[in-house]
Motif scaffolding. Structure first.
Motif, PDB file in Angstrom:
ATOM      1  N   PRO A   1       0.046  21.954 -14.484  1.00  0.00           N
ATOM      2  CA  PRO A   1       0.265  21.588 -15.889  1.00  0.00           C
ATOM      3  C   PRO A   1      -0.415  20.256 -16.213  1.00  0.00           C
ATOM      4  CG  PRO A   1       2.323  21.460 -14.614  1.00  0.00           C
ATOM      5  CD  PRO A   1       1.273  21.994 -13.690  1.00  0.00           C
ATOM      6  N   LEU A   2      -0.875  20.135 -17.451  1.00  0.00           N
ATOM      7  CA  LEU A   2      -1.444  18.867 -17.923  1.00  0.00           C
ATOM      8  C   LEU A   2      -0.386  18.165 -18.777  1.00  0.00           C
ATOM      9  CD1 LEU A   2      -5.059  19.679 -19.202  1.00  0.00           C
ATOM     10  CD2 LEU A   2      -4.324  19.086 -16.901  1.00  0.00           C
ATOM     11  N   ARG A   3      -0.264  16.852 -18.595  1.00  0.00           N
ATOM     12  CA  ARG A   3       0.626  16.060 -19.443  1.00  0.00           C
ATOM     13  C   ARG A   3      -0.273  15.130 -20.245  1.00  0.00           C
ATOM     14  NH1 ARG A   3       3.390  11.326 -19.009  1.00  0.00           N
ATOM     15  NH2 ARG A   3       2.793  10.852 -16.854  1.00  0.00           N
ATOM     16  N   LEU A   4      -0.394  15.424 -21.555  1.00  0.00           N
ATOM     17  CA  LEU A   4      -1.360  14.685 -22.391  1.00  0.00           C
ATOM     18  C   LEU A   4      -0.797  13.360 -22.875  1.00  0.00           C
ATOM     19  CD1 LEU A   4      -2.892  17.604 -24.518  1.00  0.00           C
ATOM     20  CD2 LEU A   4      -3.585  16.736 -22.275  1.00  0.00           C
TER      21      LEU A   4
ATOM     22  N   GLY B   1     -16.117  11.549 -32.642  1.00  0.00           N
ATOM     23  CA  GLY B   1     -17.328  12.066 -31.997  1.00  0.00           C
ATOM     24  C   GLY B   1     -16.992  13.138 -30.979  1.00  0.00           C
ATOM     25  N   LEU B   2     -17.587  13.024 -29.787  1.00  0.00           N
ATOM     26  CA  LEU B   2     -17.338  14.010 -28.735  1.00  0.00           C
ATOM     27  C   LEU B   2     -15.884  14.030 -28.279  1.00  0.00           C
ATOM     28  CD1 LEU B   2     -20.181  14.105 -26.056  1.00  0.00           C
ATOM     29  CD2 LEU B   2     -19.259  15.962 -27.437  1.00  0.00           C
ATOM     30  N   GLY B   3     -15.125  12.979 -28.601  1.00  0.00           N
ATOM     31  CA  GLY B   3     -13.714  12.936 -28.232  1.00  0.00           C
ATOM     32  C   GLY B   3     -12.940  14.105 -28.834  1.00  0.00           C
ATOM     33  N   ARG B   4     -13.333  14.540 -30.019  1.00  0.00           N
ATOM     34  CA  ARG B   4     -12.655  15.690 -30.642  1.00  0.00           C
ATOM     35  C   ARG B   4     -12.842  16.943 -29.804  1.00  0.00           C
ATOM     36  NH1 ARG B   4     -14.899  17.317 -35.611  1.00  0.00           N
ATOM     37  NH2 ARG B   4     -16.826  16.402 -34.852  1.00  0.00           N
ATOM     38  N   ALA B   5     -14.066  17.146 -29.303  1.00  0.00           N
ATOM     39  CA  ALA B   5     -14.354  18.331 -28.496  1.00  0.00           C
ATOM     40  C   ALA B   5     -13.620  18.252 -27.152  1.00  0.00           C
ATOM     41  CB  ALA B   5     -15.858  18.463 -28.286  1.00  0.00           C
ATOM     42  N   ILE B   6     -13.582  17.061 -26.563  1.00  0.00           N
ATOM     43  CA  ILE B   6     -12.863  16.886 -25.291  1.00  0.00           C
ATOM     44  C   ILE B   6     -11.377  17.174 -25.508  1.00  0.00           C
ATOM     45  CG2 ILE B   6     -12.153  15.186 -23.559  1.00  0.00           C
ATOM     46  CD1 ILE B   6     -14.862  13.760 -24.077  1.00  0.00           C
ATOM     47  N   ASN B   7     -10.811  16.623 -26.586  1.00  0.00           N
ATOM     48  CA  ASN B   7      -9.384  16.840 -26.854  1.00  0.00           C
ATOM     49  C   ASN B   7      -9.066  18.302 -27.130  1.00  0.00           C
ATOM     50  OD1 ASN B   7      -8.312  14.257 -26.483  1.00  0.00           O
ATOM     51  ND2 ASN B   7      -9.072  13.588 -28.488  1.00  0.00           N
ATOM     52  N   ASP B   8      -9.984  19.005 -27.806  1.00  0.00           N
ATOM     53  CA  ASP B   8      -9.788  20.434 -28.054  1.00  0.00           C
ATOM     54  C   ASP B   8      -9.628  21.171 -26.726  1.00  0.00           C
ATOM     55  OD1 ASP B   8     -10.199  23.007 -29.794  1.00  0.00           O
ATOM     56  OD2 ASP B   8     -11.649  23.167 -28.151  1.00  0.00           O
TER      57      ASP B   8
END
Ligand code: TXA
Ligand code: MG
Length: 339
Positions: A238-241, A306-313
């Motif tokens: 599991p990932l804990r964001l 920027g690319l942070g949106r794609a990483i977060n998606d």
């Protein structure tokens, strides 16, 4: 040579093709003509070049890209090329057919190019300029359609130069694209071939070689291996964001200069807080931390710019509760369609 704002649009002379090859080897992006649409090409073996492609397209999601080769031998070095792939390639390559196949363990292609999946999409374009550039670069080239996300795929060099001004090193002008429609994408990772995207090669032409195809999302007769159940990569842990600390039984996926101590193991996506570097490291780092030695992976917050949106998606998809593996997840609220 003409300049549209500041992208050089070059005629595909031997000199320009050699220069494109050198730019690509140096990690730069070059837009190339193919018979379907113009592609925004980067070295598929270079994580940073692939991250630049996502940044240039301003994609809201890290979707897997098509890898372009100039020879079937290059494809066989990247993916497990089975008898169906051999038959289809013999009949339709070069041409508007993309094959999704399991990546080889030691394959040199960037994990980011395949969005972390165990499969890769490959095609051999039928355009002399595209093949000459691939040969000049000496690399397989990741190339999505050369449009900013949300806009139609470009079929002339002028479209590309106008849409991507300032974001790429060069556009090679190969004239208008003959087909003008993207390649057909066929999934060969399961026992039954499945059409993922209709495109330049009609389904009937493929069925004449393979027999009836399955339909994407509706075919239960094609059980897949783990890791190929879904169109996006997920860790077993599991990932804990949005973690601000980590416990001693967690692995930490960190970002930036200030990171908490205490984790069992840490990977920093970018100690200097650079989103392009973080995207380049994302899938390799997730895989390295995804070990049964840990209880979970704590993930620090990534800026939503920027690319942070794609990483977060991608991180949110990987963190979402697991669902019926026979079905792909619906798009998350706020995420746009494929670019
Ligand atoms: O005609 C074309 O295919 C153009 C030219 C430039 O070659 N390229 C193109 O690439 O359309 P792109 O990135 O815009 O589209 C890639 C398509 C997407 O539908 C993506 O979901 C699918 O291929 N795809 C890529 N890798 C995949 C994978 N491992 N599994 C399933 N689908 C994959
Ligand atoms: Mg596209």
């Amino acid at each position: 040579m003409t300049h549209s704002r500041n992208i050089p649009v070059r005629a595909p002379t031997p000199e320009a093709i050699a220069e494109a090859g050198a730019l690509l080897r140096a990690g730069e992006l070059v837009a190339i003509p193919t018979e379907t649409v113009y592609g925004l090409a980067g070295d598929a073996t270079d994580d940073r070049a692939v991250a630049r492609i996502f940044a240039a397209k301003d994609r809201p999601s890290l979707n897997p890209l098509i890898v372009h080769v100039a020879e079937i031998a290059a494809a066989r070095a990247i993916v497990r090329f089975d008898a169906r792939a051999e038959a289809l390639a013999a009949r339709f390559w070069p041409g508007p057919l993309t094959l999704v196949l399991p990546r080889l363990e030691d394959c040199a292609v960037s994990l980011l190019a395949g969005a972390g999946l165990d499969s890769l999409a490959l095609r051999m374009p039928d355009h002399p300029v595209a093949r000459a550039v691939i040969a000049a670069s000496g690399r397989p080239l990741a190339a999505p359609s050369a449009n900013p996300s949300g806009r139609v795929s470009p079929t002339t060099a002028a479209h590309v130069a106008e849409a991507l001004a300032g974001r790429i090193a060069m556009v090679l002008d190969g004239g208008p694209c003959r087909i003008g429609l993207e390649s057909t994408v066929l999934d060969l990772t399961g026992p039954r071939a499945v059409l993922l995207r209709p495109g330049g090669l009609p389904k009937e032409a493929i069925e004449a070689v393979l027999g009836p195809l399955g339909e994407a999302g509706t075919d239960d007769s094609a059980p897949r291996g783990p890791g190929q159940l879904s169109s996006h990569y997920a860790t077993a842990l599991p990932l804990r964001l949005d973690a601000t600390e980590a416990s001693s039984d967690e692995a930490l996926l960190a970002f930036g200069p200030d990171i908490p101590g205490g984790a069992a193991e840490t990977r920093n996506l970018s100690p200097r807080g650079d989103l392009e570097e973080a995207a380049a490291n994302l899938f390799a780092s997730m895989r390295e931390l995804d070990r049964p030695d840990f209880r979970a992976i704590a993930v620090m917050a990534i800026p939503e710019t920027g690319l942070g949106r794609a990483i977060n998606d991608r991180l949110r998809r990987a963190a979402a509760p697991r669902e019926d593996p026979a079905k792909d997840s619906p798009p998350l609220a706020g995420s746009a369609a494929l670019g």
